[in-house]
Scaffold this active site. Structure first.
Site, PDB file in Angstrom:
ATOM      1  N   GLU A 253       1.300  -1.000  -0.178  1.00 45.28           N
ATOM      2  CA  GLU A 253       0.234   0.044  -0.101  1.00 45.28           C
ATOM      3  C   GLU A 253       0.926   1.495   0.138  1.00 45.28           C
ATOM      4  OE1 GLU A 253      -2.582  -0.489   2.816  1.00 45.28           O
ATOM      5  OE2 GLU A 253      -3.029  -2.097   2.413  1.00 45.28           O
ATOM      6  N   HIS A 270      -8.183   1.131   2.382  1.00 45.64           N
ATOM      7  CA  HIS A 270      -7.267   0.960   3.842  1.00 45.64           C
ATOM      8  C   HIS A 270      -8.599   2.001   4.473  1.00 45.64           C
ATOM      9  CE1 HIS A 270      -4.594  -1.232   6.648  1.00 45.64           C
ATOM     10  NE2 HIS A 270      -5.444  -1.240   7.023  1.00 45.64           N
TER      11      HIS A 270
HETATM   12  P1  NAD Z   1      -9.175 -10.969  16.865  1.00 44.79           P
HETATM   13  O1  NAD Z   1      -7.237 -11.325  17.160  1.00 44.79           O
HETATM   14  O2  NAD Z   1     -10.512 -10.408  17.333  1.00 44.79           O
HETATM   15  O3  NAD Z   1      -9.952 -11.841  15.660  1.00 44.79           O
HETATM   16  C1  NAD Z   1      -8.849 -12.807  14.969  1.00 44.79           C
HETATM   17  C2  NAD Z   1      -9.749 -13.927  14.844  1.00 44.79           C
HETATM   18  O4  NAD Z   1      -8.837 -14.870  13.365  1.00 44.79           O
HETATM   19  C3  NAD Z   1      -8.897 -14.760  15.542  1.00 44.79           C
HETATM   20  O5  NAD Z   1     -10.009 -15.673  16.187  1.00 44.79           O
HETATM   21  C4  NAD Z   1      -8.242 -15.894  15.304  1.00 44.79           C
HETATM   22  O6  NAD Z   1      -8.808 -17.142  16.123  1.00 44.79           O
HETATM   23  C5  NAD Z   1      -9.383 -16.318  13.830  1.00 44.79           C
HETATM   24  N1  NAD Z   1      -7.419 -16.963  13.771  1.00 44.79           N
HETATM   25  C6  NAD Z   1      -5.799 -16.759  13.973  1.00 44.79           C
HETATM   26  N2  NAD Z   1      -5.955 -17.745  12.736  1.00 44.79           N
HETATM   27  C7  NAD Z   1      -6.578 -18.122  11.738  1.00 44.79           C
HETATM   28  C8  NAD Z   1      -6.843 -19.746  11.152  1.00 44.79           C
HETATM   29  N3  NAD Z   1      -5.957 -19.989  10.361  1.00 44.79           N
HETATM   30  N4  NAD Z   1      -7.795 -19.624   9.963  1.00 44.79           N
HETATM   31  C9  NAD Z   1      -9.124 -18.820  10.816  1.00 44.79           C
HETATM   32  N5  NAD Z   1      -8.850 -18.072  11.678  1.00 44.79           N
HETATM   33  C10 NAD Z   1      -7.857 -17.478  12.407  1.00 44.79           C
HETATM   34  O7  NAD Z   1      -8.894  -9.899  15.500  1.00 44.79           O
HETATM   35  P2  NAD Z   1      -9.572  -8.388  14.917  1.00 44.79           P
HETATM   36  O8  NAD Z   1     -10.296  -7.220  15.685  1.00 44.79           O
HETATM   37  O9  NAD Z   1     -11.129  -9.185  14.813  1.00 44.79           O
HETATM   38  O10 NAD Z   1      -9.072  -7.845  13.277  1.00 44.79           O
HETATM   39  C11 NAD Z   1      -9.243  -8.785  12.726  1.00 44.79           C
HETATM   40  C12 NAD Z   1      -8.088  -8.719  11.130  1.00 44.79           C
HETATM   41  O11 NAD Z   1      -8.485  -6.981  11.149  1.00 44.79           O
HETATM   42  C13 NAD Z   1      -6.951  -8.018  11.934  1.00 44.79           C
HETATM   43  O12 NAD Z   1      -5.936  -9.012  10.936  1.00 44.79           O
HETATM   44  C14 NAD Z   1      -6.676  -7.016  11.331  1.00 44.79           C
HETATM   45  O13 NAD Z   1      -5.055  -6.289  11.176  1.00 44.79           O
HETATM   46  C15 NAD Z   1      -7.406  -6.389  10.856  1.00 44.79           C
HETATM   47  N6  NAD Z   1      -7.597  -4.648  11.083  1.00 44.79           N
HETATM   48  C16 NAD Z   1      -8.010  -3.662   9.709  1.00 44.79           C
HETATM   49  C17 NAD Z   1      -8.393  -2.670   9.828  1.00 44.79           C
HETATM   50  C18 NAD Z   1      -8.526  -2.179   8.310  1.00 44.79           C
HETATM   51  O14 NAD Z   1      -8.642  -1.027   8.058  1.00 44.79           O
HETATM   52  N7  NAD Z   1      -8.758  -2.571   6.875  1.00 44.79           N
HETATM   53  C19 NAD Z   1      -8.808  -2.174  11.144  1.00 44.79           C
HETATM   54  C20 NAD Z   1      -9.118  -3.015  12.112  1.00 44.79           C
HETATM   55  C21 NAD Z   1      -8.432  -4.211  11.426  1.00 44.79           C
END
Ligand code: NAD
Length: 295
Positions: A253, A270
């Protein structure tokens, strides 16, 4: 207590942080090392890179606070070595991201970007733009953490059937059914990714996974660009082997790659966590955590 706020934050949040100690607010990048000389806490968003070199200028530093989720811009091993605590605000953007994922699904189903572009080009595309409804369709949620769960609940409330895949899930929502990744890929009309980028998840949506999807399926990625094999996605979209991709995150990005050339994509830069409400929540969550740490 000396606090340096390195990146731009909401004025209300800065005002609250100022109550915690002497604040230096957004010094010029060249002045940051000098500003850190007496700092106990450094507050950053994603812009400031907290490198091992920068930390050499901060001999008293006890806390690096990241206003937001990802801590990719912080050299955590270097902080650990110096016993500097790294804190962040993981829950603050949950609702904002879940809402964008849902919004992207509607945008794909009703082809809102094409309708909007048509109107702005003075074209009345009514006949070309028969959409589909989301109600009654199946949403496959990959990663049932904060955001995945929030999306599952919202989508269920508007009549979607929910499947989820998360072998590490701490808890399951009261809606939907846990299935294998293969079953989810094959059964879902919409697939939304909510896992972190790890060695296990990097490239999890590759050519083999895409080949299991329905030809009309829509994939939504608001998590991390590394989860999807860009080449495999591009070919499948171009050849009509899947319906649409809605992407907020990219392998690198800012993104201006070849997915931008396709019509069956909905792309945002993003912005999933970028809402006024999330920014305020980030600030408030950060202040609470700082207060607890600085006690
Ligand atoms: P979280 O930690 O609450 O949830 C992540 C989930 O993924 C967990 O339940 C975990 O068990 C699961 N997981 C891990 N490995 C896995 C696999 N191999 N298969 C299936 N499930 C698996 O995180 P969150 O707060 O829900 O955030 C999720 C994602 O969103 C993160 O990558 C974060 O960086 C991204 N995010 C993006 C933005 C954006 O601006 N686009 C903003 C915030 C978060």
């Amino acid at each position: 207590m000396n606090i340096v706020i390195a990146d731009k934050m909401e004025p209300e949040v800065v005002a609250e942080i100022k109550k915690l100690g002497n604040c230096t607010v957004t010094p010029a990048a060249a002045d940051l090392p000098a500003a850190l000389a007496n700092a106990d806490a450094l507050i950053v968003r994603s812009a400031t890179k907290v490198t091992a070199e920068l930390l050499t200028h901060a001999s008293k530093l006890k806390i690096v606070a990241r206003a937001g989720v990802g801590t990719d811009n912080i050299d955590k091993p270097a902080c650990e070595k110096r016993k500097i605590k790294v804190i962040n605000t993981p829950a603050a953007s949950t609702n904002a991201v879940a809402e964008l994922a849902l919004g992207m699904m509607f945008a794909a189903a009703r082809r809102i970007p094409k309708a909007d572009a048509g109107m702005k080009a003075k074209k009345w595309l009514k006949k070309e733009l028969t959409g589909t409804e989301i109600q009654g369709k199946t949403l496959g949620v990959i990663g049932l953490g904060r955001i995945g769960t929030s999306l599952a609940l919202k989508a269920h409330s508007i009549g979607m059937n929910i499947l989820y895949y998360d072998p590490h899930a701490q808890s399951a929502p009261a809606v939907g059914k846990g299935v294998s990744l293969d079953e989810l890929m094959a059964s879902a009309d919409y697939i939304s990714l909510h896992v972190p980028a790890t060695p296990e998840t990097t490239g999890m949506i590759n050519a083999a996974a895409i080949s299991k999807m329905k030809k009309t399926a829509v994939i939504v990625n608001t998590a991390r660009g590394a989860l999807i094999d860009e080449e495999a996605l591009y070919s499948a979209l171009k050849e009509g082997r899947m319906g649409c991709a809605c992407l907020d995150v990219y392998p690198s990005e800012p993104y201006s790659g070849k997915l931008c050339e396709l019509e069956n994509v909905v792309l945002t830069p993003h912005i999933a966590g970028s809402t006024a409400e999330a920014q305020m929540r980030i600030g408030l969550e950060l202040i609470e955590k700082l207060k607890a740490e600085l006690k």
